[in-house]
Scaffold this motif. Structure first.
Motif, PDB file in Angstrom:
ATOM      1  N   PRO A   1       0.826  -1.207   0.000  1.00  0.00           N
ATOM      2  CA  PRO A   1       0.000   0.000   0.000  1.00  0.00           C
ATOM      3  C   PRO A   1       0.862   1.260   0.000  1.00  0.00           C
ATOM      4  N   GLY A   2       0.321   2.331  -0.588  1.00  0.00           N
ATOM      5  CA  GLY A   2       1.039   3.594  -0.644  1.00  0.00           C
ATOM      6  C   GLY A   2       0.614   4.585   0.408  1.00  0.00           C
ATOM      7  N   SER A   3      -0.417   4.254   1.177  1.00  0.00           N
ATOM      8  CA  SER A   3      -0.901   5.147   2.229  1.00  0.00           C
ATOM      9  C   SER A   3      -1.433   4.312   3.382  1.00  0.00           C
ATOM     10  N   TRP A   4      -1.627   4.973   4.518  1.00  0.00           N
ATOM     11  CA  TRP A   4      -2.162   4.284   5.686  1.00  0.00           C
ATOM     12  C   TRP A   4      -3.573   3.774   5.417  1.00  0.00           C
ATOM     13  N   GLU A   5      -4.371   4.558   4.725  1.00  0.00           N
ATOM     14  CA  GLU A   5      -5.739   4.151   4.408  1.00  0.00           C
ATOM     15  C   GLU A   5      -5.735   2.894   3.529  1.00  0.00           C
ATOM     16  N   GLU A   6      -4.816   2.838   2.565  1.00  0.00           N
ATOM     17  CA  GLU A   6      -4.714   1.646   1.721  1.00  0.00           C
ATOM     18  C   GLU A   6      -4.260   0.437   2.538  1.00  0.00           C
ATOM     19  N   ALA A   7      -3.375   0.673   3.506  1.00  0.00           N
ATOM     20  CA  ALA A   7      -2.908  -0.423   4.362  1.00  0.00           C
ATOM     21  C   ALA A   7      -4.044  -0.988   5.193  1.00  0.00           C
ATOM     22  N   LEU A   8      -4.871  -0.119   5.768  1.00  0.00           N
ATOM     23  CA  LEU A   8      -6.016  -0.586   6.557  1.00  0.00           C
ATOM     24  C   LEU A   8      -7.011  -1.348   5.682  1.00  0.00           C
ATOM     25  N   ALA A   9      -7.232  -0.854   4.475  1.00  0.00           N
ATOM     26  CA  ALA A   9      -8.149  -1.547   3.568  1.00  0.00           C
ATOM     27  C   ALA A   9      -7.602  -2.924   3.196  1.00  0.00           C
ATOM     28  N   ALA A  10      -6.303  -3.006   2.957  1.00  0.00           N
ATOM     29  CA  ALA A  10      -5.692  -4.290   2.614  1.00  0.00           C
ATOM     30  C   ALA A  10      -5.772  -5.268   3.778  1.00  0.00           C
ATOM     31  N   LYS A  11      -5.560  -4.768   4.990  1.00  0.00           N
ATOM     32  CA  LYS A  11      -5.633  -5.634   6.167  1.00  0.00           C
ATOM     33  C   LYS A  11      -7.060  -6.101   6.410  1.00  0.00           C
ATOM     34  N   ALA A  12      -8.032  -5.251   6.129  1.00  0.00           N
ATOM     35  CA  ALA A  12      -9.440  -5.644   6.274  1.00  0.00           C
ATOM     36  C   ALA A  12      -9.807  -6.712   5.256  1.00  0.00           C
ATOM     37  N   GLU A  13      -9.280  -6.583   4.042  1.00  0.00           N
ATOM     38  CA  GLU A  13      -9.582  -7.557   2.988  1.00  0.00           C
ATOM     39  C   GLU A  13      -8.830  -8.865   3.197  1.00  0.00           C
ATOM     40  N   HIS A  14      -7.627  -8.774   3.773  1.00  0.00           N
ATOM     41  CA  HIS A  14      -6.792  -9.956   3.990  1.00  0.00           C
ATOM     42  C   HIS A  14      -6.348  -9.988   5.461  1.00  0.00           C
ATOM     43  N   PRO A  15      -7.212 -10.402   6.369  1.00  0.00           N
ATOM     44  CA  PRO A  15      -6.884 -10.354   7.813  1.00  0.00           C
ATOM     45  C   PRO A  15      -5.675 -11.194   8.205  1.00  0.00           C
ATOM     46  N   THR A  16      -5.325 -12.189   7.412  1.00  0.00           N
ATOM     47  CA  THR A  16      -4.159 -13.027   7.755  1.00  0.00           C
ATOM     48  C   THR A  16      -2.845 -12.431   7.253  1.00  0.00           C
ATOM     49  N   ALA A  17      -2.913 -11.297   6.558  1.00  0.00           N
ATOM     50  CA  ALA A  17      -1.699 -10.675   6.034  1.00  0.00           C
ATOM     51  C   ALA A  17      -0.774 -10.281   7.187  1.00  0.00           C
ATOM     52  N   VAL A  18       0.513 -10.576   7.034  1.00  0.00           N
ATOM     53  CA  VAL A  18       1.506 -10.273   8.070  1.00  0.00           C
ATOM     54  C   VAL A  18       2.184  -8.954   7.724  1.00  0.00           C
ATOM     55  N   PRO A  19       2.080  -7.942   8.598  1.00  0.00           N
ATOM     56  CA  PRO A  19       2.744  -6.664   8.327  1.00  0.00           C
ATOM     57  C   PRO A  19       4.255  -6.823   8.365  1.00  0.00           C
ATOM     58  N   ILE A  20       4.941  -6.086   7.514  1.00  0.00           N
ATOM     59  CA  ILE A  20       6.393  -6.092   7.510  1.00  0.00           C
ATOM     60  C   ILE A  20       6.887  -4.670   7.259  1.00  0.00           C
TER      61      ILE A  20
END
Length: 295
Positions: free
Chosen positions: A6-25
């Motif tokens: 993601p290029g922004s915090w809002e995109e990161a939150l949307a990605a995490k909502a869509e893919h809850p198992t995604a591991v942040p790095i």
């Protein structure tokens, strides 16, 4: 393994909502080790490196709002005055390369009981700022750790920042390892004096399934300092008082035997560190107050 960037915090939150198992790095100092040793194989990696807000901090009247990706080297160089305990802990993290990449947000996300930042956060007093598309909430740091490498984040939440109380008195951090550098803690201890509220806080790492506070030791020392008039007088602390504090701190441990150290050794070492850090912090308090320093 898919890589989300993601290029922004809002995109990161949307990605995490869509893919809850995604591991942040971000720094990757824990995640990449697990992946390289095949201890973890996530379906998605969520790269947060492009989100500049996570590398910033704000110093307020009461606390420091520390972005989740601020590296340890910046804490050491620029936040030593408001966050002395965390700066000391940051010095003990890995190698210069690790300190340049690793962050408090990463330490919290991994939630390892051996994480170096945890005792300092517990002793200072901190809240974890967790956010999702549903909103933001603050989690007291002592409630954040829920088990070995488990935390209180919901599947769709990310750590945006940590709000850490600014130091109003001396703080210390001590760590025992199997060598002098680049080592995982056998055990660690953080201590902070809070003269404004006349309280004491502690943090213990790598001596229980989660990082913990030694609450009985805190209550004992808080009462002893108040009843003895020590905050005003800055008088010497009796050796018996320091020993009792150390015994209560050791009693807060629930350690295991592993390749780095035995449970018995960890409990003993925490007691020794508690006694020594009490001496160092009280020395510093007396010096700051203009009283005669301890011998």
């Amino acid at each position: 393994m898919d890589f989300l960037r993601p290029g922004s915090w809002e995109e990161a939150l949307a990605a995490k909502a869509e893919h809850p198992t995604a591991v942040p790095i971000a720094g990757g100092t824990d995640v990449m080790v697990e992946i390289n040793f095949d201890h973890r194989r996530p379906e998605y990696l969520l790269d947060l490196n492009r989100i500049g807000d996570l590398y910033e901090w704000e110093i307020g009247d009461r606390d420091v709002r520390l972005g989740a990706s601020v590296p340890y080297t910046r804490i050491m160089a620029e936040l030593r005055d408001p966050l002395p305990g965390l700066a000391l802990a940051s010095h003990t993290v890995g190698s210069p390369q690790i300190r340049n990449r690793g962050s408090v947000g990463g330490n919290l996300g991994a939630a390892s009981p051996a994480g170096d930042a945890h005792p300092a956060l517990l002793a200072a007093g901190a809240d974890v700022e967790a956010e999702s598309v549903r909103g933001t909430r603050l989690i007291p740091v002592e409630e954040f750790y829920t088990g070995v490498k488990r935390n209180a984040l919901a599947p769709d939440e990310l750590i945006r920042a940590v709000r850490i109380r600014k130091a109003d008195g001396p703080q210390q951090f001590s760590k025992v390892g199997t060598r002098n550098a680049m080592v995982i803690a056998v055990c660690a201890f953080g201590l902070a004096l809070h003269p404004e509220t006349r309280t004491v806080r502690t943090g213990i790492g790598s001596a229980a399934p989660t990082p913990v506070r030694a609450r009985a030791a805190e209550d004992f020392l808080t009462a002893a300092l108040e009843e003895g008039g020590f905050w005003e007088s800055g008088a010497d602390l009796a050796p018996s008082l320091a020993r009792q504090f150390a015994e209560l701190a050791a009693g807060a441990c629930n350690p295991i035997d592993d390749v780095r150290g035995s449970a018995r050794y960890r409990r003993h070492a925490v007691g020794v560190m508690a006694r020594r850090t009490l001496g160092w912090t009280w020395d510093a308090y007396r010096g700051r107050e203009g009283n005669t320093r301890c011998a």
